[in-house]
Scaffold this active site. Sequence first.
Site, PDB file in Angstrom:
ATOM      1  N   TYR A 266       1.204  -4.023  -1.816  1.00 49.28           N
ATOM      2  CA  TYR A 266       0.630  -2.760  -2.282  1.00 49.28           C
ATOM      3  C   TYR A 266      -0.890  -2.716  -2.091  1.00 49.28           C
ATOM      4  CZ  TYR A 266      -1.105   0.902  -5.330  1.00 49.28           C
ATOM      5  OH  TYR A 266      -1.770   1.984  -5.814  1.00 49.28           O
ATOM      6  N   ASP A 301       8.138   1.678  -4.053  1.00 53.84           N
ATOM      7  CA  ASP A 301       8.185   3.129  -4.208  1.00 53.84           C
ATOM      8  C   ASP A 301       7.009   3.811  -3.524  1.00 53.84           C
ATOM      9  OD1 ASP A 301       6.077   3.678  -6.738  1.00 53.84           O
ATOM     10  OD2 ASP A 301       7.006   1.702  -6.728  1.00 53.84           O
ATOM     11  N   LYS A 373      13.328  -1.541 -11.033  1.00 51.49           N
ATOM     12  CA  LYS A 373      12.509  -0.457 -11.572  1.00 51.49           C
ATOM     13  C   LYS A 373      12.614   0.739 -10.632  1.00 51.49           C
ATOM     14  CE  LYS A 373       7.762   0.856 -12.585  1.00 51.49           C
ATOM     15  NZ  LYS A 373       6.354   0.502 -12.308  1.00 51.49           N
TER      16      LYS A 373
END
Length: 532
Positions: A266, A301, A373
């Site tokens: 990320y 995500d 998640k």
Amino acid sequence: MAPQGKLDLDPVMVRKARALAARAAEPVIEMARTHTTVSVERALLRIAGLAGADADGRPWVNHLADAVRDQVGLEHGVALPVWDALLRGPYRSPGDLARAAARGEAAFRLPRDADAREAREAARRAARSGIARIDRRRAERDRMLAEVGDPPQPWIYLIVATGDIYEDIPQAQAAAREGADVVAVIRSTGQSLLDFVPEGATREGYAGTYATQENFRLMRAALDDVSRELGRYVRLTNYASGLCMPEIAALAGLERLDMMLNDCMYGIIFRDINPRRTFIDQRFSRQVHARAGIVINTGEDNYLTTADAVDAAHTVIVSQLLNERFGHEAGLADAQLGLGHAFEIDPSLPDSFRLELAHAQLVRELFPGAPLKYMPPTKHMTGNIFAGYLLDAFFNLAGVMTGQSIILIGMMTEGIHTPWLSDRDLALENVRYVRDACGGLAEDFVPRPGGFVAERARRVLGESVELLERVERDGLLTAIAEGTFGVTRRPPDAGKGLEGVVPRADGYFNPAIEILDDEDPHAVHAEEEVPA
């Protein structure tokens, strides 16, 4: 071998995917084992008890690590020079030494022979004492879970982000009373790019609250209070990412946080942090999380906010498999791998919900022991709050149908403004309704063999294997440089923080890494639980 699970995935294909991910990860793991960073060295100092900052807010760990780097370099680590200086005196503590270093009055050397042995033992005692504090906080969590009880999954995850810790606390407690099981105190925008950890309780932050040890302590105490009030344990989440990933992980362990956002790519893709710095820092941070019993949340995500959620679905799977491998190598158990994915397919696309179910069920079956998640829709929220509320309900439904573990609540005002308390209340009502109305629907949801959902899942798995073959052949750093994940290209020798990467010399010594490398965190924890 026969297919398995609701999707009839080919177990040979699944094993091949994991084997490819392991081979692709190995060169990066070796790099992390043979390099250190300024933040890894500062994390050791924090574990050993050095805290606080000067009048300008510059932490003492930064002063001390910088002085060692300037005088003798960091390739041997900070431990030998620092504890040698402490043994030689006249400093009474690491804090005294750091203050002298800040004034330019401390001299450091690489000790030899008997002096080096004494410095090693002193540093080991200090690191052991800090890790024992982390162990005690993990045992404290277990006692509290036994005292107040653990809520059933899926856990409802809610973000608090006022910028003021003293405003965050009542909002977090109110959210818990309305059903939130996990409270995430999102960090102030830009903190990931700070090469220091701010000190103290903070009341200023942009779109978030600074991650500091005192803010961690205050919020943990507040959520403990509301946990006892409600009779269920409310978990606390923050962010171990950015240039201070190892230090924030250490502070999280010392202050008993329960989850930390901690993704292998990320910071590289979305914050332009140097890939080498990120992977080196990540390994140490995950070792600390493993020891502390912290669940990590990964950030797959985010890829779907910049890439198409259908075309790039396989990149999410590949990243999850890499995150799993990096996590296991650092000591994380499956129960600590909160792998991320998201409900981001364009709702105008025909069969969009069936595609979402295929992706979500695929992730669930690939990682059956992981507390997944699941992230709500964001990219296609238009400002039509009624359509947004409906889309969030479909997201909640997909989460329940596919047995997701952690559901971050969706906001119908996503993309319009920072949500009001009333928006959060309605969002919590939405997820509570779907969760309660569906009950155990995951038991009844079985895609038709050979049908749309099963075939889509198998196709994505096949594309994942093809991509992993390329990543394994060309190298993970090359794949990142080519924009494989999240579209953005990040070369290995560019980005923020590269100057903080240091190859380890022969004789490199970091007693925290020594302990974390040599001891199984879960075996240590099991021993802690045995009554005297």
